[in-house]
Design an enzyme around this catalytic site. Structure first.
Site, PDB file in Angstrom:
ATOM      1  N   ASP A 141      56.007   5.948  25.185  1.00 47.89           N
ATOM      2  CA  ASP A 141      55.558   4.620  24.792  1.00 47.89           C
ATOM      3  C   ASP A 141      55.139   3.827  26.023  1.00 47.89           C
ATOM      4  OD1 ASP A 141      56.315   5.268  22.235  1.00 47.89           O
ATOM      5  OD2 ASP A 141      58.191   4.122  22.298  1.00 47.89           O
ATOM      6  N   VAL A 142      54.259   2.854  25.815  1.00 49.86           N
ATOM      7  CA  VAL A 142      53.847   1.965  26.900  1.00 49.86           C
ATOM      8  C   VAL A 142      55.068   1.297  27.533  1.00 49.86           C
ATOM      9  CG1 VAL A 142      52.602  -0.175  27.435  1.00 49.86           C
ATOM     10  CG2 VAL A 142      51.555   1.528  25.935  1.00 49.86           C
TER      11      VAL A 142
END
Length: 311
Positions: A141-142
């Protein structure tokens, strides 16, 4: 492969194969790539430039002048501060992805990406996969930091993709979760699907995809606990969703119900979640590769605050 001259001896059992096929087997690159080297006059056999269809005898010397890599189609080369390299060889690279960096470009994302950073640093990336995510065999995930592997060759891409699909890759994470999970060691086996009301979130749902998370509490601080996590599956937001469902969300994860007051006390501006180790079989040599990633400064600061009682 890295740019520059590389020399190979034609193996005894490979005599009579076409140059493009032989080089593909020796380098792990695609046959279309090795054919393009031949077409560009970059391949010699015993000192003489050869085309892709030449069939060298065993014992011959093949030399390739590998050109400098160009950014893959659709990838914007960029400089990303803070992205380190944990492991690097001819087949793949393991990056230390910082928070705020996406794995690859996607609709609506305007920030930095791992593939863009690698292209900007001159790394050759496998051309396998969708144009915007070449070389990407798994994602973080970012808002999650840590170890992430990217394939350089087509062979490595195929082998690593298979390893992730067959669940032979060990994916270890560390998470700081609110409260104290009970039991201290356990398995969360709960299917995950897209949230019915918010399509940008995920939730435990009866008709979701099978999702299995193994965890063990490493240290309890009262307000929160440091947990070691092993993923058996790899669903989007899996760790965050599973611990939120247990009512022990990752500290700082406001999307999945974390207490904003604790996040402020710990100085967190994102979820406390880190991909701390990858372990897998090397796609070419078969040797075991283990790559750890240390906690970044913001996550270590939160742990220190809890340990000292400052939070």
């Amino acid at each position: 492969m890295m740019e520059g001259l590389s020399t190979y001896t034609v193996p005894a059992d490979a005599g009579g194969q076409r140059v493009d096929a032989l080089l593909a087997a020796l380098t792990g690159e695609s046959r279309s790539t090795t054919a393009s080297w031949c077409a560009g006059g970059l391949v010699t056999l015993n000192g003489q430039t050869v085309g892709k269809s030449v069939k060298p005898a065993a014992g011959g010397t093949l030399t390739v002048d590998v050109p400098a890599p160009a950014a893959p189609l659709g990838i914007v080369a960029e400089r990303v501060d803070g992205m380190g390299i944990l492991f690097d060889d001819d087949d793949f690279v393991v990056v230390d992805k910082p928070v705020g960096v996406a794995a690859h470009p996607s609709p609506g994302w305007v920030g930095a990406t791992v593939v863009g950073a690698l292209a900007g640093a001159g790394y050759r990336i496998s051309t396998s996969g969708a144009p915007e995510r070449v070389g990407i065999v798994h994602r973080l995930d970012v808002g999650t930091s840590g170890a992430m592997v990217v394939a350089k060759t087509e062979h490595a891409y195929t082998a690593l993709k298979r390893a992730f699909k067959e669940r032979t890759v060990e994916k270890q994470y560390h998470a700081l979760v609110q409260g104290l999970p009970d039991p201290l060691t356990g398995t969360i086996d709960a299917p995950i699907g897209r949230h019915p009301a918010h399509d940008w979130k995920f939730a435990v749902m009866e008709d979701g995809r099978p999702s299995i998370t193994h965890y063990s509490v490493i240290e309890a601080f009262g307000k929160a606990s440091l947990v070691e996590v092993q993923l058996e599956t790899g669903r989007t937001h899996q760790i965050r969703v599973h611990f939120s469902a247990l009512r022990h969300p990752c500290a700082g994860d406001l999307t999945y119900g974390a207490d904003p007051r604790l996040a402020a006390d710990l100085g967190l501006t994102r979820q406390w979640l880190h991909a701390s180790r990858l372990a897998f079989e090397h796609p070419r040599t078969g040797e075991r590769v283990e790559v750890p990633s240390p906690f970044p400064m913001d996550l270590q600061y939160a742990l220190d605050a809890l340990s000292s009682g400052a939070a």
